[in-house]
Design an enzyme around this catalytic site. Structure first.
Site, PDB file in Angstrom:
ATOM      1  N   ASP A 133       0.889  -1.234  -0.034  1.00  0.00           N
ATOM      2  CA  ASP A 133      -0.080  -0.009   0.079  1.00  0.00           C
ATOM      3  C   ASP A 133       0.900   1.305  -0.061  1.00  0.00           C
ATOM      4  O   ASP A 133       2.158   1.276   0.168  1.00  0.00           O
ATOM      5  CB  ASP A 133      -0.967  -0.117   1.169  1.00  0.00           C
TER       6      ASP A 133
HETATM    7  C1  BGC Z   1      -5.102   3.604   0.004  1.00  0.00           C
HETATM    8  C2  BGC Z   1      -5.116   2.700  -0.889  1.00  0.00           C
HETATM    9  C3  BGC Z   1      -4.930   3.231  -2.418  1.00  0.00           C
HETATM   10  C4  BGC Z   1      -3.706   3.925  -2.338  1.00  0.00           C
HETATM   11  C5  BGC Z   1      -3.299   4.764  -3.600  1.00  0.00           C
HETATM   12  C6  BGC Z   1      -3.688   4.409   0.005  1.00  0.00           C
HETATM   13  O1  BGC Z   1      -3.577   5.376   1.103  1.00  0.00           O
HETATM   14  O2  BGC Z   1      -4.841   2.848   1.437  1.00  0.00           O
HETATM   15  O3  BGC Z   1      -6.402   1.858  -0.824  1.00  0.00           O
HETATM   16  O4  BGC Z   1      -5.075   2.484  -3.325  1.00  0.00           O
HETATM   17  O5  BGC Z   1      -3.568   5.006  -1.260  1.00  0.00           O
HETATM   18  O6  BGC Z   1      -4.025   5.869  -3.675  1.00  0.00           O
END
Ligand code: BGC
Length: 768
Positions: free
Chosen positions: A267
């Site tokens: 993530d």
């Molecule tokens: C989130 C993800 C997301 C990623 C990219 C993170 O903060 O937890 O779900 O895909 O950011 O934006």
């Protein structure tokens, strides 16, 4: 050697013309050859992503969440990754381009799950995949299928259900829809991302049974049914280790047990120890930074990372790149069908709306009815949640506009009042005067506090005289980064309570009815106020077509067929996980912050409420219709290794409608305490005309009804007699058949992911 030279020539000649077609297809052997051509630095570079502002991107799409690095000399392009769950999250680009990069904002994942229609999930995925393809996005960062463990998790609206089978089946359909367009999906957040508070470091301490049956199950279903191109780890820990550096999770379970051959990525942003991550089974660090490249290079030099481990991850990365549209020759030549997708968003939104209450068949409301429309979110509807699932949508159609379009008359005075109040609030909250219009639509001020009607007796009174009925809208936002509060969020605010109280008593005193529309993220307390109303329609976050979609259902143009994907409890404290969930505002230390004990075990949602037979406001799977359905005699057959159940559903009412058949299995009790029943399959009819019927066919295997036996690290299906119930909800079984399993069956798995401290899982004292 000759072959490698040819390969280099081929790769190099194809680069510089990245957008050209006819790229060579590579098999595993070719990929191994390419790996042999790469230096350690290049390999490291491939496994660490970058942002669009970096120089390592061969073509960028403004606003994408991240990119992979390109290697010019070998013709390896960057790939682009963008959120997310309700549409393609990118920024609109300049008018010089021939297209607009607004994206359709589809209903939230919860609203989609409430359709209980795999077809709808496929369609939403396919349309998002289509827009991604048009904009040059290779991977869409969705679906998030984490379990709604507790009603207050701030990201529940991005998730599907409290039930892993519903989440897994709907998630798989969405992935298939996206990937059928040649775009990759990213199944996230693996695993146990069930609270926002402390999400970056929280250790989710889960019994092995609950982990396997509840938290991993949906992911297992998606991996097996839809083979997502990528999987995104979660931020939290499991078994005391970050999920993204946990080989028991990413190697033993994901790759060895489930046979996953796609790419695993992190993530976003929270950098961990890069060597640990690679060794733990994460292949790609997102969005990545130079220090991670350096760490990999040093790690290989000093032996912390073996070349074999490095090459394995590079192999997954190259396989992904060579499947991508960036590699295959994507060009800006295809404008997305925004008009067509707006219609689709509207259709899915209507199909996910849940009719919770409809006394004396008050809804649908005839055209030309004079409606007194109360509630700020009637005039400023909420399309979706905030955070990474937000998209830059072309518009949000609010409910007042939707109702007028549908031929209802709204009282001008009330509308004027709300409009003025909204302007005032917007001025107050306008902390971002420099924002562009699209930012205003998309990011800020999604929810304005409700207007205080305590001194508005005379207005309500005159509205009650002039109008035929009242429609009250309750709105509730939610977003990434924080969990929901109890007061004024899960429970109504004082202003909302007062609005329902006053409007209902005035209208009822004149014999006029009151309906409530809930434009909300998820579960709310309803028991204390629902009796004051005549009808309640749960519209969730329905996406950009919000107002017209709600009007479609209110007017009867569409007959509601949504069913709850989670339980609405009578009170928050009835929910077993409430004993182990961070309460916003409490000290951020220790229990529920650094770690959370999942003491409720598998007793999540209906599994708990139905087993202990506790009252709920609305049960899992519940939803009314403007028509009625009857279920015929069920049939059950054993076909090879599957149980195949069929049942005829007939529309017995006076208008067309769809019904969901929910198949629940009740197992014989063994030493492993089982829920009274568990959802194993579901299916939805087509739109049936009055009198029409359809046979719904559903299937499951012996493995699907197994429980996890912790002591022996195995899935276990005991012999005995099982009941199969065909429900219209988890508490409304229309037909039942029994079947026998003649001998015990088990499936051995690895004894991994033990919590670092034993969790005292609650035991239910229930006699069945
Ligand atoms: C989130 C993800 C997301 C990623 C990219 C993170 O903060 O937890 O779900 O895909 O950011 O934006």
């Amino acid at each position: 050697m000759k072959k490698i030279l040819i390969l280099i020539v081929c790769l190099v000649s194809s680069f510089g013309n990245v957008l050209a077609n006819n790229k060579p297809e590579y098999n595993d052997k070719d990929i191994n050859n390419i790996i042999n051509l790469l230096t350690v630095e290049q390999k490291a570079r491939l496994l660490v992503g970058c942002l669009g502002s970096d120089n390592g991107v061969s073509h960028r799409v403004a606003g994408a969440a991240g990119y992979s690095f390109f290697i010019d000399s070998l013709g390896i392009p960057s790939i682009n990754l963008a959120d997310g769950p309700v549409g393609v999250r990118i920024s609109p680009v300049s008018s010089k381009k021939k297209y607009t990069s607004y994206s359709t904002c589809f209903p939230s994942s919860t609203a989609l799950a409430a359709t209980w229609s795999e077809n709808m999930a496929w369609l939403e995925g396919n349309a998002i995949g289509g827009e991604a393809k048009a904009y040059g996005i290779d991977i869409i960062l969705t679906p998030g299928i984490n379990i709604m463990r507790n009603p207050l998790c701030g990201r529940n609206f991005e998730y599907f259900s409290e039930d892993p089978r519903l989440a897994g089946i709907m998630g798989s359909a969405m992935i298939n829809g996206i990937q059928d367009k040649g775009i990759g999906a990213s199944l996230k957040h693996f695993v146990a991302n069930n609270q926002q508070t402390g999400k970056l470091y929280n250790d989710a301490r889960i019994s092995l049974r609950a982990l396997r049956e509840i938290y991993l199950k949906g992911f297992e279903i998606c991996i097996k049914n839809s083979d997502p191109w990528t999987v995104m780890g979660s931020y939290n820990k499991i078994g005391g280790k970050y999920t993204q550096a946990n080989p028991e999770l990413l190697k033993t379970i994901l790759r060895d047990e489930w046979g996953y051959t796609g790419l695993v990525m992190t993530d976003w942003y929270k950098k961990r120890d890069t060597s640990d991550q690679l060794n733990g089974g994460t292949d790609l660090m997102m969005p990545g930074e130079q220090s991670q490249v350096d760490e990999i290079v040093v790690g290989v030099k000093n032996g912390r990372i073996s070349e074999a481990t490095l090459n394995e991850s590079v192999k997954y990365m190259l396989k992904l790149i060579f499947k991508s549209i960036s590699y295959k020759g994507w060009q800006y030549n295809e404008a997305p069908d925004l008009a067509g997708n707006a219609e689709l968003a509207r259709k899915i939104a209507t199909e996910g709306m849940v009719l919770l209450k409809n006394d004396s068949s008050f809804l649908p409301i005839p055209e030309n009815t004079k409606i007194a429309l109360f509630g700020i979110t009637a005039y400023k509807s909420i399309a979706g949640g905030t955070g990474s699932s937000n998209v830059n949508k072309p518009h949000i159609i609010d409910l007042s506009t939707g109702l007028e379009k549908a031929g209802y008359t709204l009282n001008d005075r009330l509308k004027g009042l709300y409009t003025k109040y909204m302007e005032f609030q917007n001025d107050l909250l306008d902390k971002h005067p420099e924002s562009t219009d699209w930012e205003k639509i998309s990011y800020y001020r999604t929810v304005i506090p409700e207007m205080d009607l305590s001194k508005a007796e005379s207005i309500i009174e005159s509205e009650a005289k002039k109008s035929d009925m009242a429609l009250i809208v309750i709105g509730r936002g939610s977003g990434e980064e924080s969990d929901r509060r109890l007061e004024g969020d899960f429970y109504l605010t004082p202003e909302e309570k007062l609005m329902i109280e006053k409007v209902s008593s005035q209208f009822h005193s004149l014999g006029k009815k009151v309906a409530v529309i809930m434009n909300v993220c998820g579960v709310m307390e309803m028991n204390s106020w629902r009796d004051k109303t005549d009808a309640i329609l749960l519209a969730w976050f329905p996406g950009q077509e919000c107002g017209v979609a709600i009007a479609d259902v209110i007017s009867g143009k569409v007959n509601p067929s949504g069913k709850l994907p989670m339980t609405f409890p009578v009170d928050y404290f009835d929910v077993p996980s409430s004993r182990n969930f961070p309460m916003v505002g409490k000290t951020k230390d220790g229990k529920n912050f650094d770690y959370t004990n999942y003491e409720e075990g598998i007793w999540i949602g209906y599994r708990y409420f139905n087993t202990v037979n506790l009252s709920v406001a609305y049960p899992f799977g519940y939803g009314l219709s403007y028509t009625g359905f009857s279920f015929g005699e069920p049939k059950l057959e054993r076909k090879k290794d599957k149980w195949v159940a069929t049942i005829r559903v007939t529309n017995t009412g006076e208008v067309s409608g769809k019904e969901v058949v929910q198949l629940y299995v009740s197992a014989p009790q063994t030493s492993i305490q089982k829920p009274s029943s568990e959802l194993k399959a579901f299916g939805k009819t087509r739109d049936l005309k009055p009198g029409e019927s359809e046979i719904i066919k559903l299937q499951f295997s012996d493995y699907d009804i197994a429980s996890f036996d912790e002591d022996n690290s195995r899935w276990f299906t005991s012999k005995g007699t099982y009941l199969l119930s065909f429900g219209s909800s988890s508490r409304d079984f229309k037909a039942t058949v029994s079947f026998n399993i003649n001998k015990d069956k088990s499936w051995k798995v690895h004894d991994v992911l033990k919590p670092i401290e034993k969790v005292n899982v609650m035991k239910l004292s229930v006699k069945r």
